[in-house]
Write an enzyme that holds these catalytic residues in place. Sequence first.
Site, PDB file in Angstrom:
ATOM      1  CE  LYS A 125       4.982  -5.111  -1.926  1.00  0.00           C
ATOM      2  NZ  LYS A 125       4.671  -3.942  -1.062  1.00  0.00           N
ATOM      3  CB  SER A 200       8.331  -3.596  -0.135  1.00  0.00           C
ATOM      4  OG  SER A 200       6.962  -3.243   0.026  1.00  0.00           O
ATOM      5  CB  SER A 224       6.077  -0.084  -0.080  1.00  0.00           C
ATOM      6  OG  SER A 224       6.964  -0.216   0.999  1.00  0.00           O
TER       7      SER A 224
END
Length: 534
Positions: A125, A200, A224
Site C-alpha cells: 500500500k 483505503s 481499510s
Amino acid sequence: MEVKILFQSLLNSLVTFVFGFMSFIINGDRPLAKIPPVRNPLLLESASSLAKKIRSRKLKSLTIVEAYIDRIKEVNGLLNAMVSYRFSEARDEAQQIDEMLDSGQVPERYSEKNAPFLGVPLTVKEAFSVIDQPNTSGLINRKDIVCDRDAPVVDNLRRSGCIILGVTNVSELCMWYESANFVYGRSNNPYDIRRIVGGSSGGEGCILGAAGSVIGIGSDIGGSIRMPAFFNGVFGHKPSPGVVLNSGQFPPASKERSCMLGTGPMCRFAVDLDPMLRVMAGSYGLSKLRLDAPVDLRNLRFFSMGDDVRLNMASALDPELVEAQAQVRTYLQTKLGVTVQRLQLYRLKYTVDMWFSMMSTIDTESFTHMLGNNGPRVYPLWELLKRTVGLSSHTLPAIMLGLIEGLDKLIPERTQRLLAKLGKLREELENILGDDGVLIYPSHPKLAPFHNAPLLYPCNFAPTATFNMLSLPATQVPLGLSAQGLPLGIQVVANRYNDHLTLAVARELEKGFGGWAAPIGMGMYHEAIEHDTT
C-alpha cells in the site's frame, strides 16, 4: 416490513441504474471491458507454495517475478491499482536469489526459518514507506516525496525474502472507502471496472483480486483492509492492537489511535495469512499471540450477528449477503457439528457515532491538519466552495470528513455519552467471546458499489469500523461470487490476541466456499487452486 423491504429493493435498483448509466456516459464503452483471464498457472499458487518450490529449485524466483510483472502490465491499464513500479530492481533481486540458491551457499539469514518467503513477489500500500518509492497517501502536496527508508513492517517482509514489485493506490489520506485521489486517479474493480475497489487499501485489494500479486501489506482504521479485501474477493486480516508496528506510514498513528489502526496481511490464499502475520509482527508482537496453539474448530463457540439489523446510518444488508451468512452458519453446523448462536447487541446501532467520537477525542493531529501536510491550515468549508468550481486539490470525501470532524467536537457531552456506551459494548462482547468464541459478522452491507455511489452511503463502513473501535482482530473471508459475478464475503472476529482462531476459521471456510475466485472463470486452473489451498 414487506413494504419497507420492497421500497429498499426499488431504491437499490434505482441507484444501480443511475450510477451505471453515469458510468456509461462518462466512460463510453470502457465499462464493457474485462480484464484478461489468468493463463499462467504460476499465478494460481499460494505464496507459501511458491516459496517452497523456489527453495527446492523446482521454480526460479525470476520466473515467478516475471510472471507477476507480465500480469500487472496486462491488467493495470484497466485497473489503475499499481501506481509506482520497481520492476527492474525486482528482477535483479530475483536473479541474485536464484544465483545464491543455485550455488548451495545460503547464509543463515536466508534460511527457511529466517526467510520463509524467499524470492516471493510482494506489493505494498502506497501509504507505507518503501525505499525509492512515493509516499503521498493521495495528497497533491506530497507528490514529490520519495522515501529513503522502509517502514518497519516493509523491512520485516523484505528480510523474510520478499521481492517488492511496487506500491498500490489509496484514498486521499486513507480516510475513505473508494480509492481515488488527484495524484494517481481512481482504481477500478477487477470484477467490474465500473465499481469501486474499496479503501483505503483499495489498490492493494484490487491487484490481488486480479492475480497481479499474491501477498500484500494493508492498514485498517475503519475497515481499510477488510472492505477492499471484500470488494476484490481476497483475504484480509486486521490484527489485534499492538501486534504489528504501525509506524512508517502516512498519515501516522499515535497514542490511542494506534489501538484503532491495524497493519496486516492481504492475500488470495488463506494458507498465507498465518506466516505473513508472523513475519509482519516480528519479535515485537509475536509473543502476544498464540499462533502455535492448536485449534479444534469443533470445540469453539460460534456466534452470528449483523445480518438481521440495520446499523445506525448504514444500509441494510443486500439479500445475497444475508444468504451468504446463512450459508456460513449452515456449513459450520453441518461440517463441524457446532451450534451457531444468534446475538443481538443493541449498542451496536451507535457504531458510526461511537467511531467518529473516538476519532475526534484522540489527542493527536486533526484530519484537517494532516490534509495540509504540516503546511497552511486547510479549511474544509472553503475547500468545499472551491470544489464546486473545480479549484480544490482535495477530493470531496476528504473535505466532507474534515467538516464532520469539526462538527463532532462542538458537542463534547454527546461524545462522552457515546464513549461510555462503547466501553460497555466492549466489555459485553469480550465477556461473550472469551478465549474460545468466534463471531460471524458482515464485511459490508452491499456488494461492490458503482464509482461515486459511496457518497450516498457514507456510513456503510460501520460493520468493519465496529471492530477497530472495539480493538478486536477480524479476518475478511471471500465466499465466492454473487449472481452478478461480484465477490461475497464475511468477517470472522475473536477476542483480543486470539487471532489464531479467526485464521483457523478462515482456512476452514476457504475449503467450504472455495476462497478467491478469478474475475473471469476458473476454467482449466480450478483443480490447481483447490489442490494448493487444501
